[in-house]
Design a protein around this motif. Structure first.
Motif, short mmCIF file in Angstrom:
data_model
loop_
_atom_site.label_atom_id
_atom_site.label_comp_id
_atom_site.label_asym_id
_atom_site.label_seq_id
_atom_site.Cartn_x
_atom_site.Cartn_y
_atom_site.Cartn_z
N MET A 53 -11.75 3.84 -0.50
CA MET A 53 -10.86 3.57 0.81
C MET A 53 -11.84 3.66 1.96
O MET A 53 -11.79 2.70 2.88
CB MET A 53 -9.80 4.59 0.80
CG MET A 53 -8.76 3.90 1.96
SD MET A 53 -7.36 4.83 1.94
CE MET A 53 -7.77 6.48 2.11
N ILE A 54 -12.41 4.56 2.00
CA ILE A 54 -13.30 5.00 3.36
C ILE A 54 -14.26 3.69 3.33
O ILE A 54 -14.72 3.28 4.39
CB ILE A 54 -13.80 6.51 3.49
CG1 ILE A 54 -12.63 7.42 3.76
CG2 ILE A 54 -14.90 6.62 4.33
CD1 ILE A 54 -13.21 8.64 3.57
N GLY A 83 -9.08 8.45 7.76
CA GLY A 83 -8.87 7.28 8.64
C GLY A 83 -7.63 6.61 8.26
O GLY A 83 -7.28 5.40 8.82
N ASP A 84 -6.77 7.17 7.24
CA ASP A 84 -5.55 6.55 7.08
C ASP A 84 -4.32 7.60 7.23
O ASP A 84 -4.26 8.34 6.80
CB ASP A 84 -5.31 6.15 5.72
CG ASP A 84 -4.29 5.32 5.21
OD1 ASP A 84 -3.98 4.15 5.56
OD2 ASP A 84 -3.44 5.95 4.31
N GLY A 85 -3.28 7.12 8.11
CA GLY A 85 -2.37 7.84 8.53
C GLY A 85 -1.32 8.13 7.49
O GLY A 85 -0.85 9.30 7.34
N SER A 86 -1.02 7.30 6.43
CA SER A 86 -0.10 7.15 5.43
C SER A 86 -0.42 8.38 4.53
O SER A 86 0.40 9.22 4.11
CB SER A 86 0.14 5.97 4.70
OG SER A 86 0.54 4.86 5.62
N PRO A 109 -4.29 -1.58 -0.35
CA PRO A 109 -3.34 -1.71 -1.62
C PRO A 109 -3.71 -1.88 -2.85
O PRO A 109 -2.81 -1.36 -3.78
CB PRO A 109 -2.48 -3.13 -1.03
CG PRO A 109 -2.86 -3.15 0.61
CD PRO A 109 -4.49 -2.45 0.62
N VAL A 110 -4.90 -2.64 -3.03
CA VAL A 110 -5.33 -2.77 -4.50
C VAL A 110 -5.72 -1.49 -5.11
O VAL A 110 -5.60 -1.11 -6.19
CB VAL A 110 -6.49 -3.69 -4.46
CG1 VAL A 110 -7.16 -3.85 -5.96
CG2 VAL A 110 -6.18 -5.12 -4.09
N MET A 156 0.79 -1.28 0.09
CA MET A 156 0.12 -0.17 -0.01
C MET A 156 0.68 1.21 0.09
O MET A 156 0.51 2.14 -0.84
CB MET A 156 -1.02 0.16 1.30
CG MET A 156 -1.72 1.28 1.43
SD MET A 156 -1.08 2.61 2.19
CE MET A 156 -1.20 2.09 3.84
N LEU A 157 1.88 1.06 0.63
CA LEU A 157 2.85 2.34 0.94
C LEU A 157 3.42 2.65 -0.47
O LEU A 157 3.74 3.92 -0.92
CB LEU A 157 3.72 2.21 2.17
CG LEU A 157 3.12 2.24 3.55
CD1 LEU A 157 4.02 2.15 4.53
CD2 LEU A 157 2.37 3.59 3.70
#
Length: 480
Positions: free
Chosen positions: A297-298, A112-115, A305-306, A62-63
């Motif tokens: 994503m939410i 909701g995603d830190g990255s 990752p996809v 994902m990153l």
């Protein structure tokens, strides 16, 4: 013995990286490997590492693709209007810039995603900090702490884990905690204001009418058309009784434990309005693609990752249809991709050994067992205090699924409800977001070009204070 060795391993890791005796990647690999042998489980090291890699592989993927995606969005100019708007609001005032960092990080954290939060925040704010010679650890510290407070959203992870572990409704945990979390977020904004005032005192206040960015440098233009730089006392440099300019900056570098003097003249291509990668005609496509990606994503339409893999492929194909251009963009962001993904896989060794050898379990049991009997009726407060070190030294999964049920059981024996224990368990999240076991923090420090040890030394005290403010507000409001 495993308890002692577990704490010794973590302490050794933190000391070595904070003293800059080892790089984080080397420390994350070599220190747990050494302690695995000391524990007598060296023969199982391979199994522990592969298990850890398997658990973190989706995060690493994902990153990797998220960095490529947002890197392309920066290249094509998606965030340029944001940067210009922040510039107009901040007027090159360090105090406003730091407060703006906290507000931006808090708003973007709603996904909701830190990255993702760190990528967008650093992309927008890094050129300002760098050009004005502001402390970059202030950027990473404020962003991480603001995101930590917002990470308690039900779709952010910790609340859902607490609900699952204790078989509770996530809304019953989160909604009553809103006042305490709001106080925590307000404290982050106040902290940003204080840190910003400190930066303003150190650097002075630049009064701007506009900011012109050229290919080689950013020119700050004042009211009269000349460079208008003012010192903390309001005097024009050159009249000066106080050390300013490079000397003051170098002294501040030494105080903050950083050294960016060799990059002071670095070109900020992310703000260059004439760069070849700009795609103004595709701006609304890129904006729509980003909104759609974050929405998907939410809503969890596909694994993250996809989603980023598909998003990165679409962004590259549409914005840079030629193969040579695509290769150039991937190569331009390869450094960040390698640093971050390498750090995640190195962290897999650390977490794999901690979990596989049983050190995490023994450490948790020791901490729970060390609670005095008389503290039983106050298990909510105890849980809130314990959440600081426990969520820092172990993953959220380990804490919420391994330790929290034990704390809840101890609380129930003294009449403390599971809901109160669950709410108290959220207190440590501002500190957790700077843990070496959180992959997103490596995105933050990597993109901001800050040493992880410097970030840790600067951030931990402020993040821990934020946690205590949330806990105090929870007690005051009768939530905990």
């Amino acid at each position: 013995m495993l308890t002692i060795l577990g704490f010794a391993m973590i302490a050794t890791f933190l000391v070595l990286i904070m003293m800059k005796k080892m790089s984080p990647i080397a420390a994350l690999v070599l220190i747990p490997a050494l302690f695995c042998v000391i524990v007598g489980k060296g023969a199982h090291l391979g199994d522990y590492v592969l298990e850890g890699v398997g658990q973190l592989a989706p995060t690493a993927a994902m990153l990797m693709f998220a960095i490529v995606y947002f890197g392309v969005m920066i290249d094509v100019g998606l965030f340029d209007p944001i940067v210009r708007a922040i510039l107009r609001f901040c007027k090159a005032d360090p105090m406003r810039i730091v407060v703006g960092t906290a507000v931006l990080a808090a708003i973007v954290s709603l996904d909701g995603d830190g990255s993702t939060t760190f990528m967008i925040t650093v992309s927008a704010m890094y050129p300002l900090y760098k050009r004005l010679k502001m402390s970059l650890v202030v950027l990473t510290g404020v962003a991480a702490t603001a995101n930590g407070v917002m990470n308690t959203l039900p779709w952010g992870g910790p609340t859902a884990r607490a609900a699952s572990a204790l078989k509770l409704d996530a809304a019953d945990i989160f909604v009553p905690m809103i006042p305490a979390l709001a106080v925590g977020l307000l404290f982050v904004f106040v902290l940003a204001y204080v840190l910003g005032r400190r930066e303003r005192t150190r650097l002075g206040y630049l009064s701007l009418d506009e900011v012109l960015v050229t290919e080689n440098e950013t020119v700050l233009v004042g009211a009269g058309g000349a460079d208008a730089t003012r010192t903390p006392g309001g005097a024009v440099p050159g009249a000066g009784e106080q050390p300013t300019g490079k000397a003051a900056h170098d002294a501040a570098d030494e105080e903050e434990g950083r050294d960016d003097r060799d990059t002071d003249d670095e070109t900020f291509q992310g703000l260059d309005p004439h760069r070849e990668t700009l795609r103004p005609r595709l701006y609304w496509f890129n904006a729509g693609l980003t909104v759609a990606l974050l929405t998907a994503m939410i809503m969890e339409l596909l694994p993250i990752p996809v989603l980023f893999l598909i998003g990165a492929a679409l962004a590259l194909t549409v914005n840079f249809p030629k193969m040579t251009e695509q290769k150039a963009r991937i190569a331009a962001h390869a450094d960040n991709v390698l640093n971050v993904s390498g750090m995640v896989f190195a962290a897999a060794v650390f977490t794999g050994v901690l979990t596989g050898t049983g050190m995490v379990e023994h450490m948790a049991d020791w901490l729970v067992g060390a609670i005095p009997e008389g503290m039983g009726p106050h298990m909510g407060i105890v849980t809130g205090v314990l959440s600081l070190p426990l969520t820092y030294f172990m993953s959220n999964d380990g804490f919420y699924f391994g330790v929290l049920p034990v704390l809840a059981e101890a609380g129930s024996a003294h009449g403390v409800s599971s809901l109160e224990i669950a709410r108290a368990s959220l207190v440590g999240q501002p500190l957790h977001m700077s843990s070496p076991l959180v992959p997103a923090v490596y995105v933050l420090v990597g993109m901001a070009k800050v040493e992880f040890g410097d970030h840790t030394k600067f951030t931990v005290k402020w993040a821990a204070l934020t946690c205590l403010v949330v806990l105090g507000a929870g007690i005051l409001f009768g939530i905990i």
